[in-house]
Design a protein around this motif. Structure first.
Motif, short mmCIF file in Angstrom:
data_model
loop_
_atom_site.label_atom_id
_atom_site.label_comp_id
_atom_site.label_asym_id
_atom_site.label_seq_id
_atom_site.Cartn_x
_atom_site.Cartn_y
_atom_site.Cartn_z
N TRP A 138 24.97 -66.05 17.84
CA TRP A 138 26.29 -66.63 17.55
C TRP A 138 27.02 -67.14 18.78
O TRP A 138 27.84 -68.05 18.67
CB TRP A 138 27.16 -65.61 16.83
N VAL A 162 29.70 -72.39 14.50
CA VAL A 162 30.53 -71.32 15.04
C VAL A 162 31.91 -71.86 15.41
O VAL A 162 32.94 -71.27 15.05
CB VAL A 162 29.87 -70.65 16.27
N LYS A 211 23.72 -68.95 21.17
CA LYS A 211 23.09 -69.93 20.28
C LYS A 211 21.68 -70.25 20.75
O LYS A 211 21.27 -71.41 20.81
CB LYS A 211 23.97 -71.18 20.17
N MET A 241 22.75 -72.69 14.91
CA MET A 241 24.15 -72.48 15.26
C MET A 241 24.66 -73.48 16.29
O MET A 241 25.86 -73.73 16.37
CB MET A 241 24.36 -71.05 15.78
#
Length: 282
Positions: free
Chosen positions: A76, A123, A79, A109
């Motif tokens: 997250w 995100v 990435k 992500m």
């Protein structure tokens, strides 16, 4: 006792007593010796954790919270889809000679998409909406991208997060809640690992968006216990349980991308003996 222990024990008992077996069926997973890895499975398991009351780490055995958080940051925050950027070895079996797991997890992500407000990855879009449009019913991520599945070394298991903001009477701050959708889960190896990870994600996003963490809901389509894990699970759920540990983060961090592992603290974590050398189906 920890509420996470209660949910885990009840879930495992339900799978063992009421689940269905895949024994004798055509299954994809294999044990390292090549034997088919059969499971007892339950469809559509839903567990709810109130993060305002306690941190949902198991005490039946210890979950390595820092390692779980590092994998969360790998996906997250960094990435990344390369195991060389990850401290643990949980992805080693699915990495190629360069360390890549293909177009999976962190890769998805970091892909930027066109929105009315500009180009953003998933995100950054979540953070933007939480700060600018918190009552939106469209704040979510999805990394199960069909056009890229053939280039993923493992299809995403935990594939979607949906965020929803509420407000409690008498509370100044808004409350951040989230639902993790998971298509499949190895209950022994990964259940509390994922619960801890995505609970921490809610803590992080709540802090940087000026909110407080609320409820984490975990939806598992195929919750399964592998055949070689059954005796381990049966022993595990008979163990004594303890109070949930205390979790905290550095309150000075206001930028999601500035969190480091040193900013997370787990205290008073009393747990049962660790289970070593758990066989992992691949």
């Amino acid at each position: 006792m920890s509420y996470a222990d209660t949910l885990f024990i009840n879930m495992c008992r339900d799978i063992l007593e009421n689940g269905t077996s895949t024994e004798g069926e055509k299954v994809r997973p294999k044990w390292p010796d090549g034997t088919p890895a059969y499971t007892i499975k339950q469809f559509g398991v839903v567990n709810r954790y109130d993060l305002s009351k306690e941190f949902p780490a198991l005490t039946l055995r210890k979950t390595f919270v820092k390692s779980a958080v590092d994998e969360l940051l790998w996906i997250w925050q960094r990435k990344s889809n390369n195991i060389h950027d990850l401290k643990s070895h949980v992805w080693d079996e699915w990495a190629d000679e360069d360390g890549s797991i293909g177009k999976a997890y962190g890769y998805q992500m970091r892909v930027k998409h066109q929105y009315a407000e500009g180009m953003m990855d998933q995100v950054d879009r979540v953070i933007y909406d939480l700060k600018n449009n918190p009552y939106s019913r469209r704040i979510m991520t999805n990394i199960y991208v069909h056009q890229d599945l053939h280039e993923m070394n493992l299809y995403p298991c935990a594939y979607s997060m949906t965020f929803n903001v509420t407000k409690k009477p008498g509370h100044e701050k808004l409350v951040l809640n989230g639902i993790l959708n998971q298509r499949s889960q190895d209950i022994l190896a990964a259940n509390n690992w994922n619960v801890v990870q995505y609970s921490v994600l809610l803590y992080m996003l709540a802090q940087v968006c000026g909110m407080e963490p609320g409820e984490f809901v975990h939806v598992i389509a195929d919750a399964h216990i592998y055949d070689r894990h059954i005796p381990i699970i049966e022993e595990l759920i008979k163990r004594p349980v303890y109070d949930a540990p205390k979790f905290s983060m550095n309150p000075d961090v206001k930028d999601f991308y500035e969190f480091t592992l040193d900013d997370f603290k787990i205290e008073d974590y009393k747990a049962g003996e660790q289970i070593k050398d758990i066989p992992i189906a691949i």
